[in-house]
Design a protein around this motif. Structure first.
Motif, PDB file in Angstrom:
ATOM      1  N   GLY A  67      14.535 -14.665  42.192  1.00 58.65           N
ATOM      2  CA  GLY A  67      13.337 -14.608  41.363  1.00 58.65           C
ATOM      3  C   GLY A  67      12.639 -13.266  41.442  1.00 58.65           C
ATOM      4  O   GLY A  67      12.179 -12.730  40.425  1.00 58.65           O
ATOM      5  N   MET A  68      12.546 -12.705  42.635  1.00 57.95           N
ATOM      6  CA  MET A  68      11.917 -11.388  42.800  1.00 57.95           C
ATOM      7  C   MET A  68      12.706 -10.320  42.068  1.00 57.95           C
ATOM      8  O   MET A  68      12.129  -9.455  41.390  1.00 57.95           O
ATOM      9  CB  MET A  68      11.809 -11.038  44.283  1.00 57.95           C
ATOM     10  N   MET A  69      14.025 -10.349  42.191  1.00 55.57           N
ATOM     11  CA  MET A  69      14.851  -9.354  41.503  1.00 55.57           C
ATOM     12  C   MET A  69      14.782  -9.537  39.988  1.00 55.57           C
ATOM     13  O   MET A  69      14.789  -8.558  39.233  1.00 55.57           O
ATOM     14  CB  MET A  69      16.294  -9.426  41.994  1.00 55.57           C
ATOM     15  N   LEU A  70      14.701 -10.777  39.532  1.00 62.37           N
ATOM     16  CA  LEU A  70      14.572 -11.051  38.103  1.00 62.37           C
ATOM     17  C   LEU A  70      13.284 -10.428  37.567  1.00 62.37           C
ATOM     18  O   LEU A  70      13.297  -9.726  36.540  1.00 62.37           O
ATOM     19  CB  LEU A  70      14.570 -12.561  37.858  1.00 62.37           C
ATOM     20  N   CYS A  71      12.167 -10.654  38.257  1.00 65.95           N
ATOM     21  CA  CYS A  71      10.889 -10.077  37.829  1.00 65.95           C
ATOM     22  C   CYS A  71      10.948  -8.551  37.849  1.00 65.95           C
ATOM     23  O   CYS A  71      10.384  -7.883  36.969  1.00 65.95           O
ATOM     24  CB  CYS A  71       9.763 -10.566  38.741  1.00 65.95           C
ATOM     25  N   ALA A  72      11.627  -8.000  38.844  1.00 69.82           N
ATOM     26  CA  ALA A  72      11.728  -6.546  38.960  1.00 69.82           C
ATOM     27  C   ALA A  72      12.486  -5.942  37.783  1.00 69.82           C
ATOM     28  O   ALA A  72      12.086  -4.903  37.232  1.00 69.82           O
ATOM     29  CB  ALA A  72      12.419  -6.176  40.270  1.00 69.82           C
ATOM     30  N   ILE A  73      13.556  -6.585  37.380  1.00 69.52           N
ATOM     31  CA  ILE A  73      14.344  -6.071  36.248  1.00 69.52           C
ATOM     32  C   ILE A  73      13.539  -6.172  34.957  1.00 69.52           C
ATOM     33  O   ILE A  73      13.527  -5.244  34.139  1.00 69.52           O
ATOM     34  CB  ILE A  73      15.678  -6.837  36.121  1.00 69.52           C
ATOM     35  N   LEU A  74      12.863  -7.292  34.770  1.00 69.51           N
ATOM     36  CA  LEU A  74      12.027  -7.455  33.577  1.00 69.51           C
ATOM     37  C   LEU A  74      10.936  -6.393  33.527  1.00 69.51           C
ATOM     38  O   LEU A  74      10.591  -5.880  32.456  1.00 69.51           O
ATOM     39  CB  LEU A  74      11.397  -8.851  33.559  1.00 69.51           C
ATOM     40  N   SER A  75      10.415  -6.032  34.684  1.00 68.79           N
ATOM     41  CA  SER A  75       9.364  -5.018  34.755  1.00 68.79           C
ATOM     42  C   SER A  75       9.893  -3.645  34.386  1.00 68.79           C
ATOM     43  O   SER A  75       9.340  -2.965  33.519  1.00 68.79           O
ATOM     44  CB  SER A  75       8.762  -4.984  36.165  1.00 68.79           C
ATOM     45  N   ASP A  76      10.970  -3.227  35.026  1.00 65.25           N
ATOM     46  CA  ASP A  76      11.481  -1.871  34.826  1.00 65.25           C
ATOM     47  C   ASP A  76      12.093  -1.660  33.446  1.00 65.25           C
ATOM     48  O   ASP A  76      12.107  -0.538  32.928  1.00 65.25           O
ATOM     49  CB  ASP A  76      12.514  -1.527  35.908  1.00 65.25           C
ATOM     50  N   THR A  77      12.619  -2.724  32.850  1.00 65.98           N
ATOM     51  CA  THR A  77      13.247  -2.594  31.533  1.00 65.98           C
ATOM     52  C   THR A  77      12.314  -3.020  30.396  1.00 65.98           C
ATOM     53  O   THR A  77      12.740  -3.076  29.239  1.00 65.98           O
ATOM     54  CB  THR A  77      14.527  -3.449  31.442  1.00 65.98           C
ATOM     55  N   LEU A  78      11.046  -3.303  30.733  1.00 70.95           N
ATOM     56  CA  LEU A  78      10.078  -3.770  29.731  1.00 70.95           C
ATOM     57  C   LEU A  78      10.630  -4.992  29.001  1.00 70.95           C
ATOM     58  O   LEU A  78      10.739  -5.025  27.781  1.00 70.95           O
ATOM     59  CB  LEU A  78       9.731  -2.650  28.745  1.00 70.95           C
ATOM     60  N   ASN A  79      10.990  -5.980  29.803  1.00 71.55           N
ATOM     61  CA  ASN A  79      11.530  -7.240  29.275  1.00 71.55           C
ATOM     62  C   ASN A  79      12.791  -7.010  28.446  1.00 71.55           C
ATOM     63  O   ASN A  79      12.985  -7.615  27.383  1.00 71.55           O
ATOM     64  CB  ASN A  79      10.478  -7.988  28.449  1.00 71.55           C
ATOM     65  N   LEU A  80      13.634  -6.123  28.957  1.00 70.45           N
ATOM     66  CA  LEU A  80      14.931  -5.795  28.344  1.00 70.45           C
ATOM     67  C   LEU A  80      14.794  -5.127  26.982  1.00 70.45           C
ATOM     68  O   LEU A  80      15.774  -5.031  26.236  1.00 70.45           O
ATOM     69  CB  LEU A  80      15.814  -7.051  28.209  1.00 70.45           C
ATOM     70  N   GLN A  81      13.598  -4.616  26.667  1.00 68.69           N
ATOM     71  CA  GLN A  81      13.370  -3.971  25.382  1.00 68.69           C
ATOM     72  C   GLN A  81      13.265  -2.452  25.504  1.00 68.69           C
ATOM     73  O   GLN A  81      13.286  -1.745  24.503  1.00 68.69           O
ATOM     74  CB  GLN A  81      12.085  -4.515  24.735  1.00 68.69           C
TER      75      GLN A  81
END
Length: 387
Positions: free
Chosen positions: A156-170
């Motif tokens: 869950g922490m890594m999931l939130c981190a990826i969403l943060s750095d990639t701007l929700n994959l956008q």
């Protein structure tokens, strides 16, 4: 004729040098550096630590997944001054906590370009740098290649981190690997609505910004980069404010611009930019505090327009990433022969006249503010760039 066999080699053995290491991110720590450190510690059998205090988005993720906040690197080194260190989400010494002894660094796991001030070691160390949108994507991918399943909280922490750095994959740094790993982690962490999770953490991030002083905004997510060409030698700082409501921040440009000048002078930077990024509509606005910044911005972003009379705001359009959109363009402009303009305007003020940083005793948030600065905005007189 004797038949020989090739001995079986396990390609996914945890590097011995990383076992028991302390995994720590960069100063002005963000969600990727914390989530990635937690993931790496779980993967390699080490310990996560903080280089600096967490922001509101990271605090949200820690609470969301029931994770304890890691100790600070100072606390860890107090217990064990010679602890092995693995840097995550950075490799520049300018972003490294000053308490870390470079001689104790045994590894780097990162997703940024190797630019100025990259750490230099006396011996070979473990290196894992990939051009992906998030460092946590690298850690999660390594979990899978080692045929290991991260615990739900870690996933869950890594999931939130990826969403943060990639701007929700956008965002422009997003890769297919980021999208694949988000799908895998959401399954492991049992997240049914990724959009809802991203919205919640972005709101948490923006909530903190409303309570920050101009000093906090300018010095929050700020990094510096060194350049040396025939026509220019110096350090360029670049700060980014990511928010769901960019208008609220941009409306404060009258107080932000003098603070950018003051910070630039105090840190002896040749130029300092502040980009305000709307992480929902994916658009950027650049604040320009002087003629040097105006000149360099025009050279780097020639297709972008100045949008106010004082030449202090530039519309960056869909450019939202410091790593992919901003620094590469500035680097190219400098390498192509850009040089500082002769008229340096407000940037030439004496450091003694910049006032002092104090904690406002009347502020319930105990924000740090600058008092007594010659650059303080005056009523009815907008901040202008000369040149």
């Amino acid at each position: 004729m004797a038949i020989t066999t090739v001995p079986k080699v396990d390609l996914f053995v945890v590097p011995e040098s990383l076992k028991g290491a302390v995994f720590v991110g960069h100063l002005v720590t963000d969600l990727d550096s914390v989530g990635g450190a937690i993931g790496a510690a779980a993967l390699y059998g080490g310990r996560a630590a903080l280089a600096s205090e967490v922001n509101s988005e990271t605090a949200f993720a820690l609470e969301e997944w029931g994770m304890e906040k890691p100790p600070t690197i100072e606390e860890v080194l107090k217990e064990n001054p010679d602890a092995k260190i693995c840097l995550v989400d950075h490799q520049q010494t300018s972003q490294m906590n000053p308490n870390i002894n470079p001689d104790n660094v045994v590894g780097v796991i990162d997703h940024h370009a190797l630019q100025s001030k990259t750490i230099v070691t006396d011996r070979p160390i473990y290196i894992d740098i990939r051009p992906w949108g998030s460092m946590s994507t690298i850690i999660a991918h390594t979990f899978l290649t080692h045929q290991r399943r991260p615990p739900i909280k870690v996933a869950g922490m890594m999931l939130c981190a990826i969403l943060s750095d990639t701007l929700n994959l956008q965002g422009p740094t997003t890769t297919e690997w980021d999208r694949l790993i988000v799908a895998v982690l959401s399954e492991i962490a049992q997240v049914d609505d990724i959009q809802l999770l991203a919205t919640q953490q972005f709101k948490a991030k923006s909530k903190e910004l409303a309570g920050l002083s101009s000093h906090g905004l300018v010095n929050g997510d700020q990094k510096s980069f060194s350049f040396k060409t025939e026509k220019f030698e110096g350090d360029v700082g670049f700060a980014v404010v990511e928010t769901t409501d960019d208008a609220v921040i941009i409306d404060r440009f009258g107080e932000l611009l003098p603070e950018i000048v003051a910070c630039k002078k105090e840190k002896e930077l040749s130029a300092l930019f502040l980009a305000v990024v709307n992480i929902v509509s994916l658009k950027g606005t650049l604040l320009l505090c002087g003629p040097t910044e105006l000149s360099l911005a025009k050279a780097a972003f020639s297709e972008c327009n100045i949008v106010n009379e004082g030449s202090t705001l530039m519309d960056l359009g869909k450019r939202v990433s410091r790593k992919k959109d901003y620094i590469p363009a500035i680097t190219q402009a400098i390498k192509s022969g850009w040089s500082k303009p002769m008229n340096r305007g407000q940037s030439t003020v004496d450091i003694a006249s910049l006032g002092k940083l104090e904690v406002d005793p009347l502020d319930p948030h105990q924000r740090v503010v600058r008092k007594g600065s010659i650059l303080a905005p005056k009523s009815g007189k907008p901040f202008k760039v000369v040149g």
